[in-house]
Design a protein around this motif. Sequence first.
Motif, short mmCIF file in Angstrom:
data_model
loop_
_atom_site.label_atom_id
_atom_site.label_comp_id
_atom_site.label_asym_id
_atom_site.label_seq_id
_atom_site.Cartn_x
_atom_site.Cartn_y
_atom_site.Cartn_z
N GLY A 127 0.81 -1.21 0.00
CA GLY A 127 0.00 0.00 0.00
C GLY A 127 0.84 1.26 0.00
O GLY A 127 0.55 2.23 -0.72
N ARG A 128 1.92 1.25 0.80
CA ARG A 128 2.81 2.42 0.83
C ARG A 128 3.50 2.62 -0.52
O ARG A 128 3.66 3.76 -0.99
N MET A 129 3.90 1.53 -1.14
CA MET A 129 4.50 1.62 -2.48
C MET A 129 3.51 2.23 -3.47
O MET A 129 3.85 3.10 -4.27
N ASN A 130 2.25 1.78 -3.38
CA ASN A 130 1.22 2.25 -4.29
C ASN A 130 0.99 3.76 -4.15
O ASN A 130 0.65 4.45 -5.12
N LYS A 131 1.20 4.28 -2.93
CA LYS A 131 1.03 5.71 -2.67
C LYS A 131 2.33 6.50 -2.84
O LYS A 131 2.39 7.68 -2.52
N ASN A 132 3.37 5.80 -3.32
CA ASN A 132 4.68 6.43 -3.52
C ASN A 132 5.27 6.93 -2.21
O ASN A 132 5.93 7.97 -2.17
N LEU A 133 5.04 6.17 -1.14
CA LEU A 133 5.63 6.45 0.15
C LEU A 133 6.82 5.53 0.38
O LEU A 133 6.92 4.47 -0.26
N PRO A 134 7.73 5.89 1.26
CA PRO A 134 8.87 5.00 1.54
C PRO A 134 8.39 3.62 1.99
O PRO A 134 7.55 3.50 2.89
N ALA A 135 8.90 2.58 1.35
CA ALA A 135 8.45 1.22 1.65
C ALA A 135 9.45 0.23 1.08
O ALA A 135 10.23 0.55 0.18
N GLY A 170 4.72 -8.57 -11.77
CA GLY A 170 4.01 -7.80 -12.79
C GLY A 170 3.23 -6.61 -12.27
O GLY A 170 3.41 -5.47 -12.74
N SER A 171 2.37 -6.84 -11.28
CA SER A 171 1.55 -5.75 -10.77
C SER A 171 2.37 -4.64 -10.12
O SER A 171 2.20 -3.46 -10.46
N PRO A 172 3.30 -4.97 -9.18
CA PRO A 172 4.10 -3.89 -8.62
C PRO A 172 4.97 -3.19 -9.67
O PRO A 172 5.17 -1.98 -9.60
N LEU A 176 5.27 0.83 -10.25
CA LEU A 176 6.56 1.50 -10.09
C LEU A 176 6.97 2.25 -11.35
O LEU A 176 7.52 3.36 -11.28
N MET A 177 6.71 1.68 -12.51
CA MET A 177 7.11 2.35 -13.75
C MET A 177 6.24 3.55 -14.07
O MET A 177 6.64 4.43 -14.84
N GLY A 184 10.81 5.92 -13.61
CA GLY A 184 9.35 5.89 -13.62
C GLY A 184 8.82 6.88 -14.63
O GLY A 184 9.44 7.14 -15.66
N ASN A 185 7.65 7.45 -14.32
CA ASN A 185 7.01 8.43 -15.20
C ASN A 185 6.75 7.88 -16.61
O ASN A 185 6.79 8.62 -17.60
#
Length: 295
Positions: A127-135, A170-172, A176-177, A184-185
């Motif tokens: 969840g933190r990764m999905n919100k671009n938080l440190p994880a 695949g999903s993460p 991330l990309m 990314g971006n």
Amino acid sequence: MTLLDGKITSKAILDNIAAEVAQRKAQGHKVPHLAAILVGTDGASETYVASKVKHCQQIGFGSSLIRFDAEVSEAELLAKIEEINQDADIDGLIVQMPLPKHISVDKVTETISPAKDVDGFHPINVGRMNKNLPAYISATPLGILLMLEHYGIATEGKHCVVLGRSAIVGSPMSILMARNAKVGNCTVTLCHSKTQNLAEHTRRADILIAALGIPEFVKEDMVKEGAIVIDVGITRVADASKKSGFAIKGDVAFGEVAPKTSFITPVPGGVGLMTIAGLLYNTLQAAKGAYFPKK
């Protein structure tokens, strides 16, 4: 065509980690400690865990290997995980997959403390990764990010196509990309087994990440000229010409695809080595309390 060499890249990353560990030790700080739990005697799992322990030794980490018989109860395994959660000397914990069918992978994953979840599988880290938080990011996707960064490959504004939607790769990887970060971006298309006209999507990819687990699935006509191809697949295929009786194949038909690319990872010698680098990178961050404050 430039080969994205996992051996060279992972060594550079591990050398940097080793130097930081030596500096921490010289300054009187704690040396990172990774614990691994192995259930049963699966040959591949034995090999993977042995490699992780070996790399820990090489870069100055402490390591512990806890073994259980395949018949261990779920309750006993979860109790051991809880014990390690409370052990201040252990910074990171991994439970090697696969597990016996009577043990819930979800229960195991969710019992590991998010602060010690260096595999990056706990829902809090996801969840933190999905919100671009440190994880802690799952080790294979993290290894791919580190490889792209090491080679200075620009990703911003590129079209990235990810083949495979597993929770581990695949999903993460698709998240991330797409996120707003140095690597990314991208505009991301996530394809899977139900995607129609798959080749039409892959031929539009500036960056193609293949994580299907199907040997040599990606052919030359599925890749556009100059694409960057990351092959996550690693499958044993029977091969009588080999002394071992098998060959290791990726998801990409390397011989026919490689000449068409600008960058490509080999199999073996590519992403697999970066996965261990990603895991040990996460363990160093855990020792430093980078994402979750030390209690």
